[in-house]
Design a protein around this motif. Structure first.
Motif, PDB file in Angstrom:
ATOM      1  N   SER A 108      78.896 -24.249  42.916  1.00 21.33           N
ATOM      2  CA  SER A 108      79.556 -22.994  43.299  1.00 21.33           C
ATOM      3  C   SER A 108      80.087 -22.261  42.075  1.00 21.33           C
ATOM      4  O   SER A 108      79.983 -21.036  41.979  1.00 21.33           O
ATOM      5  CB  SER A 108      80.698 -23.262  44.275  1.00 21.33           C
ATOM      6  N   ALA A 109      80.651 -22.998  41.121  1.00 25.56           N
ATOM      7  CA  ALA A 109      81.179 -22.386  39.897  1.00 25.56           C
ATOM      8  C   ALA A 109      80.055 -21.729  39.105  1.00 25.56           C
ATOM      9  O   ALA A 109      80.205 -20.610  38.592  1.00 25.56           O
ATOM     10  CB  ALA A 109      81.893 -23.425  39.049  1.00 25.56           C
ATOM     11  N   ARG A 110      78.912 -22.387  39.001  1.00 26.40           N
ATOM     12  CA  ARG A 110      77.770 -21.799  38.283  1.00 26.40           C
ATOM     13  C   ARG A 110      77.263 -20.547  38.994  1.00 26.40           C
ATOM     14  O   ARG A 110      76.922 -19.561  38.354  1.00 26.40           O
ATOM     15  CB  ARG A 110      76.656 -22.825  38.146  1.00 26.40           C
ATOM     16  N   LYS A 111      77.248 -20.586  40.322  1.00 25.76           N
ATOM     17  CA  LYS A 111      76.798 -19.405  41.080  1.00 25.76           C
ATOM     18  C   LYS A 111      77.783 -18.253  40.891  1.00 25.76           C
ATOM     19  O   LYS A 111      77.375 -17.114  40.676  1.00 25.76           O
ATOM     20  CB  LYS A 111      76.649 -19.731  42.557  1.00 25.76           C
ATOM     21  N   LEU A 112      79.084 -18.536  40.972  1.00 25.63           N
ATOM     22  CA  LEU A 112      80.085 -17.485  40.762  1.00 25.63           C
ATOM     23  C   LEU A 112      79.979 -16.895  39.358  1.00 25.63           C
ATOM     24  O   LEU A 112      80.082 -15.682  39.179  1.00 25.63           O
ATOM     25  CB  LEU A 112      81.496 -18.025  41.006  1.00 25.63           C
ATOM     26  N   ALA A 113      79.759 -17.749  38.347  1.00 24.31           N
ATOM     27  CA  ALA A 113      79.603 -17.262  36.969  1.00 24.31           C
ATOM     28  C   ALA A 113      78.366 -16.373  36.872  1.00 24.31           C
ATOM     29  O   ALA A 113      78.412 -15.287  36.283  1.00 24.31           O
ATOM     30  CB  ALA A 113      79.508 -18.430  35.997  1.00 24.31           C
ATOM     31  N   GLY A 114      77.259 -16.805  37.448  1.00 24.08           N
ATOM     32  CA  GLY A 114      76.033 -15.996  37.437  1.00 24.08           C
ATOM     33  C   GLY A 114      76.225 -14.667  38.133  1.00 24.08           C
ATOM     34  O   GLY A 114      75.790 -13.616  37.634  1.00 24.08           O
ATOM     35  N   ASP A 115      76.892 -14.690  39.296  1.00 22.88           N
ATOM     36  CA  ASP A 115      77.174 -13.452  40.029  1.00 22.88           C
ATOM     37  C   ASP A 115      78.051 -12.525  39.196  1.00 22.88           C
ATOM     38  O   ASP A 115      77.831 -11.312  39.152  1.00 22.88           O
ATOM     39  CB  ASP A 115      77.868 -13.747  41.363  1.00 22.88           C
ATOM     40  N   PHE A 116      79.069 -13.100  38.525  1.00 21.49           N
ATOM     41  CA  PHE A 116      79.951 -12.293  37.685  1.00 21.49           C
ATOM     42  C   PHE A 116      79.166 -11.612  36.571  1.00 21.49           C
ATOM     43  O   PHE A 116      79.273 -10.406  36.367  1.00 21.49           O
ATOM     44  CB  PHE A 116      81.073 -13.138  37.073  1.00 21.49           C
ATOM     45  N   PHE A 117      78.367 -12.363  35.816  1.00 21.39           N
ATOM     46  CA  PHE A 117      77.659 -11.784  34.677  1.00 21.39           C
ATOM     47  C   PHE A 117      76.620 -10.756  35.112  1.00 21.39           C
ATOM     48  O   PHE A 117      76.410  -9.746  34.433  1.00 21.39           O
ATOM     49  CB  PHE A 117      77.041 -12.872  33.803  1.00 21.39           C
ATOM     50  N   GLN A 118      75.981 -10.973  36.254  1.00 19.19           N
ATOM     51  CA  GLN A 118      75.029  -9.984  36.779  1.00 19.19           C
ATOM     52  C   GLN A 118      75.760  -8.681  37.100  1.00 19.19           C
ATOM     53  O   GLN A 118      75.347  -7.599  36.694  1.00 19.19           O
ATOM     54  CB  GLN A 118      74.327 -10.531  38.026  1.00 19.19           C
ATOM     55  N   LYS A 119      76.854  -8.778  37.831  1.00 17.63           N
ATOM     56  CA  LYS A 119      77.632  -7.593  38.210  1.00 17.63           C
ATOM     57  C   LYS A 119      78.255  -6.945  36.974  1.00 17.63           C
ATOM     58  O   LYS A 119      78.277  -5.715  36.857  1.00 17.63           O
ATOM     59  CB  LYS A 119      78.706  -7.994  39.221  1.00 17.63           C
ATOM     60  N   PHE A 120      78.745  -7.743  36.042  1.00 15.60           N
ATOM     61  CA  PHE A 120      79.337  -7.240  34.801  1.00 15.60           C
ATOM     62  C   PHE A 120      78.314  -6.399  34.037  1.00 15.60           C
ATOM     63  O   PHE A 120      78.621  -5.295  33.583  1.00 15.60           O
ATOM     64  CB  PHE A 120      79.815  -8.427  33.958  1.00 15.60           C
ATOM     65  N   SER A 121      77.086  -6.900  33.919  1.00 14.03           N
ATOM     66  CA  SER A 121      76.027  -6.148  33.239  1.00 14.03           C
ATOM     67  C   SER A 121      75.739  -4.836  33.958  1.00 14.03           C
ATOM     68  O   SER A 121      75.541  -3.794  33.318  1.00 14.03           O
ATOM     69  CB  SER A 121      74.748  -6.990  33.144  1.00 14.03           C
ATOM     70  N   GLU A 122      75.714  -4.856  35.287  1.00 18.77           N
ATOM     71  CA  GLU A 122      75.484  -3.638  36.063  1.00 18.77           C
ATOM     72  C   GLU A 122      76.589  -2.615  35.827  1.00 18.77           C
ATOM     73  O   GLU A 122      76.322  -1.427  35.671  1.00 18.77           O
ATOM     74  CB  GLU A 122      75.385  -3.962  37.552  1.00 18.77           C
ATOM     75  N   VAL A 123      77.848  -3.071  35.823  1.00 24.38           N
ATOM     76  CA  VAL A 123      78.973  -2.169  35.601  1.00 24.38           C
ATOM     77  C   VAL A 123      78.878  -1.544  34.207  1.00 24.38           C
ATOM     78  O   VAL A 123      79.082  -0.335  34.046  1.00 24.38           O
ATOM     79  CB  VAL A 123      80.335  -2.915  35.775  1.00 24.38           C
ATOM     80  N   LEU A 124      78.531  -2.332  33.203  1.00 23.93           N
ATOM     81  CA  LEU A 124      78.374  -1.802  31.842  1.00 23.93           C
ATOM     82  C   LEU A 124      77.241  -0.782  31.769  1.00 23.93           C
ATOM     83  O   LEU A 124      77.369   0.237  31.095  1.00 23.93           O
ATOM     84  CB  LEU A 124      78.105  -2.927  30.850  1.00 23.93           C
ATOM     85  N   GLN A 125      76.145  -1.034  32.447  1.00 23.84           N
ATOM     86  CA  GLN A 125      75.017  -0.090  32.406  1.00 23.84           C
ATOM     87  C   GLN A 125      75.367   1.217  33.100  1.00 23.84           C
ATOM     88  O   GLN A 125      74.952   2.283  32.656  1.00 23.84           O
ATOM     89  CB  GLN A 125      73.783  -0.736  33.015  1.00 23.84           C
ATOM     90  N   ARG A 126      76.161   1.157  34.166  1.00 27.24           N
ATOM     91  CA  ARG A 126      76.581   2.387  34.857  1.00 27.24           C
ATOM     92  C   ARG A 126      77.525   3.204  34.002  1.00 27.24           C
ATOM     93  O   ARG A 126      77.610   4.419  34.157  1.00 27.24           O
ATOM     94  CB  ARG A 126      77.260   2.048  36.181  1.00 27.24           C
ATOM     95  N   ALA A 127      78.238   2.542  33.076  1.00 24.05           N
ATOM     96  CA  ALA A 127      79.222   3.234  32.228  1.00 24.05           C
ATOM     97  C   ALA A 127      78.538   4.175  31.236  1.00 24.05           C
ATOM     98  O   ALA A 127      79.189   5.033  30.671  1.00 24.05           O
ATOM     99  CB  ALA A 127      80.074   2.214  31.481  1.00 24.05           C
ATOM    100  N   ASN A 128      77.254   4.042  31.007  1.00 19.82           N
ATOM    101  CA  ASN A 128      76.529   4.931  30.083  1.00 19.82           C
ATOM    102  C   ASN A 128      75.995   6.142  30.784  1.00 19.82           C
ATOM    103  O   ASN A 128      75.458   6.190  31.762  1.00 19.82           O
ATOM    104  CB  ASN A 128      75.376   4.196  29.408  1.00 19.82           C
TER     105      ASN A 128
END
Length: 147
Positions: free
Chosen positions: A127-147
Motif C-alpha cells: 500500500s505504501a508503494r502504491k501511495l508513493a507511486g500515486d503521489f509522484f504520478q499526480k505530482f508530475s501532472e500538477v507540475l506539467q499543468r503549472a506551465n
C-alpha cells in the motif's frame, strides 16, 4: 518498515524542490489530502482520508522538514494518527539532475501501530508503494499543468 524508490520528474531539480515544499502543490498531489497548512517555517499540519487494504480512515498529522539543502535534498519527518492507528516516520529525499529531468530518490523509515499494523507488513508495504507511486504520478501532472 523501509520504503524506498526512485522516480523521474520531467522538470529540473530547482522546480521540483520548490514544488515539493509548496503546500498548495502538495495538497493537490498527496492521495486523500483534504487540507495541508503551513504552521511555521518548514512545518505543516495535514488532514488525510486514506485506506490501507480494508482499513480506511481519517488522519491528522504533522510534517516537518529538516536538513534542507535546495535543490539537492531534505529530510521529511511525519507523524499522524486517526481511528485506524498511527504512523510515524522519516524520509530522506534526494534530487539529481538528469537530461533536463530530475531523478528523485526517497528512502523512508516508517512505523505504524494500531489497527493498521494488524493488516500485516507485506500489505502495508504494498500500500505504501502504491501511495508513493500515486503521489509522484499526480505530482508530475500538477507540475506539467503549472506551465
Amino acid at each position: 518498515m523501509i520504503v524506498q524508490g526512485t522516480y523521474t520528474v520531467p522538470r529540473p531539480p530547482d522546480r521540483v524542490f520548490a514544488a515539493l515544499t509548496d503546500p498548495a502543490v502538495l495538497q493537490q498531489a498527496i492521495p486523500g489530502c483534504e487540507k495541508l497548512e503551513r504552521t511555521g517555517d518548514d512545518e505543516y499540519n495535514a488532514h488525510l482520508k486514506i485506506g490501507i487494504a480494508a482499513v480506511k480512515g481519517s488522519y491528522v498529522g504533522k510534517v516537518r522538514l529538516s536538513d534542507i539543502n535546495p535543490p539537492d535534498r531534505f529530510t521529511l519527518h511525519l507523524e499522524g494518527k486517526g481511528a485506524p492507528g498511527f504512523l510515524k516516520g522519516t524520509a530522506r529525499i534526494e534530487l539529481k539532475p538528469e537530461a533536463g529531468n530530475t531523478q528523485l530518490h526517497y528512502n523512508a523509515d516508517v512505523q505504524v501501530g494500531g489497527l493498521i499494523a494488524a493488516v500485516g507488513s507485506r500489505m502495508i508495504e504494498a500500500s505504501a508503494r502504491k501511495l508513493a507511486g500515486d503521489f509522484f504520478q499526480k505530482f508530475s501532472e500538477v507540475l506539467q499543468r503549472a506551465n
